[in-house]
Design a protein around this motif. Structure first.
Motif, PDB file in Angstrom:
ATOM      1  N   ASP A 179      -5.096   8.815   8.009  1.00 50.45           N
ATOM      2  CA  ASP A 179      -5.445   7.620   8.778  1.00 50.45           C
ATOM      3  C   ASP A 179      -4.123   6.665   8.583  1.00 50.45           C
ATOM      4  N   PHE A 180      -3.235   6.657   7.861  1.00 50.38           N
ATOM      5  CA  PHE A 180      -2.108   5.960   7.759  1.00 50.38           C
ATOM      6  C   PHE A 180      -1.273   6.281   6.533  1.00 50.38           C
ATOM      7  N   ARG A 181      -0.018   5.727   6.393  1.00 49.41           N
ATOM      8  CA  ARG A 181       0.886   6.238   5.218  1.00 49.41           C
ATOM      9  C   ARG A 181       1.002   5.334   4.091  1.00 49.41           C
ATOM     10  N   ASN A 182       1.216   5.407   2.932  1.00 51.06           N
ATOM     11  CA  ASN A 182       1.357   4.204   1.948  1.00 51.06           C
ATOM     12  C   ASN A 182       2.576   3.535   1.891  1.00 51.06           C
ATOM     13  N   VAL A 183       3.782   3.854   2.617  1.00 53.92           N
ATOM     14  CA  VAL A 183       4.767   3.208   3.142  1.00 53.92           C
ATOM     15  C   VAL A 183       5.164   3.481   4.451  1.00 53.92           C
ATOM     16  N   GLY A 184       6.120   2.156   5.085  1.00 54.75           N
ATOM     17  CA  GLY A 184       6.705   2.522   6.320  1.00 54.75           C
ATOM     18  C   GLY A 184       8.078   2.800   5.928  1.00 54.75           C
ATOM     19  N   THR A 185       8.906   2.084   7.006  1.00 52.06           N
ATOM     20  CA  THR A 185      10.384   2.108   6.758  1.00 52.06           C
ATOM     21  C   THR A 185      10.925   0.990   5.836  1.00 52.06           C
ATOM     22  N   ARG A 186      12.231   1.074   5.668  1.00 50.43           N
ATOM     23  CA  ARG A 186      12.659   0.008   4.807  1.00 50.43           C
ATOM     24  C   ARG A 186      12.553  -1.529   5.174  1.00 50.43           C
ATOM     25  N   ALA A 187      12.358  -1.452   6.592  1.00 49.54           N
ATOM     26  CA  ALA A 187      12.131  -2.902   7.482  1.00 49.54           C
ATOM     27  C   ALA A 187      10.665  -3.585   7.025  1.00 49.54           C
ATOM     28  N   ALA A 188      10.785  -4.826   6.780  1.00 50.16           N
ATOM     29  CA  ALA A 188       9.639  -5.776   6.804  1.00 50.16           C
ATOM     30  C   ALA A 188       8.662  -5.027   5.368  1.00 50.16           C
ATOM     31  N   GLY A 189       9.242  -4.946   4.260  1.00 48.11           N
ATOM     32  CA  GLY A 189       8.621  -4.023   3.066  1.00 48.11           C
ATOM     33  C   GLY A 189       7.470  -4.903   2.481  1.00 48.11           C
ATOM     34  N   ALA A 190       7.545  -6.300   2.383  1.00 45.78           N
ATOM     35  CA  ALA A 190       6.455  -7.233   2.035  1.00 45.78           C
ATOM     36  C   ALA A 190       5.324  -7.199   3.098  1.00 45.78           C
ATOM     37  N   THR A 191       5.597  -7.458   4.001  1.00 41.03           N
ATOM     38  CA  THR A 191       4.487  -7.450   5.152  1.00 41.03           C
ATOM     39  C   THR A 191       3.728  -6.115   5.306  1.00 41.03           C
ATOM     40  N   ILE A 192       4.563  -4.929   5.232  1.00 41.76           N
ATOM     41  CA  ILE A 192       3.955  -3.475   5.267  1.00 41.76           C
ATOM     42  C   ILE A 192       2.908  -3.277   4.379  1.00 41.76           C
ATOM     43  N   GLY A 193       3.248  -3.908   2.794  1.00 39.52           N
ATOM     44  CA  GLY A 193       2.527  -3.600   1.816  1.00 39.52           C
ATOM     45  C   GLY A 193       1.265  -4.493   2.054  1.00 39.52           C
TER      46      GLY A 193
END
Length: 496
Positions: A431-445
């Motif tokens: 359904d989704f991953r637990n991390v994205g790219t290095r961009a916007a790390g706090a928002t991705i969390g």
């Protein structure tokens, strides 16, 4: 430290040390310091006129009274410019005065409390006691050498002149002590080494508090969590030989009050797992349970202050270690919500254990959910170690947190939580991953966590920056800060 209240006037009270505060010159003296100055034949006024004491913020000068009045010593501490005074500066000044007294080896001091402008004796007493106690905090449990050199203040006497003042001071003292004791608890847990503060120890501490204060508690073992379907929490917990604990502490169960769920990340040591962290500063990863510590301490305060709320504190506690049983990058986990997550990094374990905790909180049908977590290094990069990253899905709840922040001095700053950011988390396999790219790390969390709060009003507090600091501040020493406790308590006190 024993703090008590007595009736008396500052200029007539015999003591080891009399503490007095003054605004920056040329403001005229007022209140107790004015009365002492008159008894001292204008000594303080002359000091300020000559520039030997200016009243600058946190400036401290100690004087022997030479028998001019009953106090043996007088400590003058500056409050800075009168027009800039607020309770945050008051807490800071109280802490600086307390540190000065403690470092000087004086065991007892007296401080007169008098209403100032719109601030009552109760407000001034609460903030004074909070600043004082938090400022003189020391973590020395494991020091065995030269313990005789540890300096502590033994007794503080708060003076009131009238019975009604004494009542208000007493109320403020009680609240300030309760809050400070809870911050001490959180700091001690965060500062404690991970071989001593394990998930089991955290659960035992919660059980002790529940028993003392009459709260309900449930501690789920990893096997129970697995049977319930907590695939994310269990995956992280299985990597360690220290058994994970899923702790649920409940205050005012079944009394019909509004329900608020508080969720705290409880990673008692974070190596990063298979996606192992660099060795530099890994010793600090004992602080990765700061969110759970804050939740536990907040429940303690709520019970002692008898807040009219139903609170559920949820603390998933485990270590994150590499082992033959550890989860791996590429694994797909089924969470308690039924949603699946592809693991890209095992060092993004906090959001995994929180996902199951957030889903678990929904069974209580809360009016609001607040989670606290040392979640992302990206938040530290963005905001430094002074500020909590603030995310949420409802404006009114976000404003409540901001109002509590302005009262307590525990700073928060809003960061975006727009749907577009979810694009970074899309997975081909789950359904989704637990991390994205290095961009916007706090928002991705935060976006990841939002998928488990559903439509309940929810706030995420990323405390990765201020949870543990390297350089001390007025009432915050180096190390674990106990951040979030006072913020949450104020938020709950203001709830209507």
């Amino acid at each position: 430290m024993d703090i008590k209240i007595e009736k008396g006037r500052a200029e007539k009270y015999p003591c080891e040390l009399l503490l007095l505060f003054s605004f920056e010159s040329p403001e005229r003296l007022e209140g107790p310091i004015q009365s002492v100055d008159m008894e001292w034949k204008g000594f303080i006024s002359t000091l300020m006129k000559e520039g030997d004491f200016k009243g600058e913020l946190f400036e401290s000068r100690l004087f022997y009274t030479q028998g001019a009045f009953p106090a043996k010593r007088a400590l003058l501490t500056g409050l800075g410019k009168k027009g800039e005074f607020d309770l945050e500066k008051w807490r800071g000044a109280a802490s600086k005065a307390g540190q000065f007294i403690q470092d000087s080896g004086v065991k007892q001091f007296v401080f007169p409390i008098k209403k100032f402008d719109s601030l009552s004796e109760m407000e001034l007493a609460e903030s004074f006691v909070t600043g004082l106690l938090l400022g003189v905090y020391q973590f020395n449990e494991f020091k065995t050498l030269e313990r005789d050199k540890i300096k502590e203040i033994g007794e503080v006497i708060l003076l009131g002149e009238k019975d009604e003042e004494i009542k208000l001071i007493g109320d403020g003292l009680k609240t300030g002590q309760i809050i400070s004791e809870a911050v001490y608890l959180a700091r001690d847990l965060v500062n404690g080494p991970s071989n001593q503060v394990t998930p089991t120890v955290l659960a035992e501490k919660a059980q002790q508090i529940a028993k003392e204060l009459g709260m309900e508690i449930q501690v789920l073992e990893v096997g129970q969590a697995e049977a319930m379907g907590m695939g994310a929490f269990v995956a992280v917990a299985k990597g360690s030989q220290e058994p994970g604990k899923f702790i649920v502490l409940e205050y005012n169960k079944g009394k019909g009050w509004d329900t608020i769920a508080l969720v705290g990340k409880g990673i008692t040591f974070d190596s990063g797992g298979i996606s192992i962290k660099p060795s530099e500063n890994m010793d600090r990863m004992k602080d990765d349970m700061s969110g759970a510590a804050a939740v536990l301490a907040t429940l303690q305060v709520a019970s002692k202050l008898q807040l009219p709320l139903h609170l559920v504190g949820i603390m998933p506690a485990t270590e994150n270690l590499p082992s033959g049983k550890a989860y791996k990058p590429g694994d797909i986990l089924k969470t308690l919500s039924g949603q699946t997550v592809e693991v890209i990094s095992t060092d993004a374990e906090g959001r995994l254990i929180l996902s199951d905790a957030l889903t678990y909180s929904l069974r209580y049908q809360p009016k609001a959910i607040i989670d606290l977590a040392t979640l992302t290094g990206a938040c530290v990069i963005a905001l430094g170690d002074y500020v909590i990253g603030l995310f949420g899905n409802e404006e009114s709840l976000l404003k409540r947190i901001e109002e509590a922040s302005s009262k307590t001095g525990e700073k928060v700053w809003r960061l975006p939580l727009w749907d577009e950011y979810f694009e970074y988390l899309k997975s081909d396999a789950a359904d989704f991953r637990n991390v994205g790219t290095r961009a916007a790390g706090a928002t991705i969390g935060a976006i990841f966590l939002s998928k488990f709060a559903e439509k309940v009003p929810w706030v995420h507090l990323d405390i990765a920056g201020p949870a543990s600091i390297e350089k001390e501040r007025p009432y915050i020493p180096r190390g674990g800060t106990g951040v979030g406790v006072r913020l949450l308590v104020q938020f709950l006190r203001d709830w209507k």
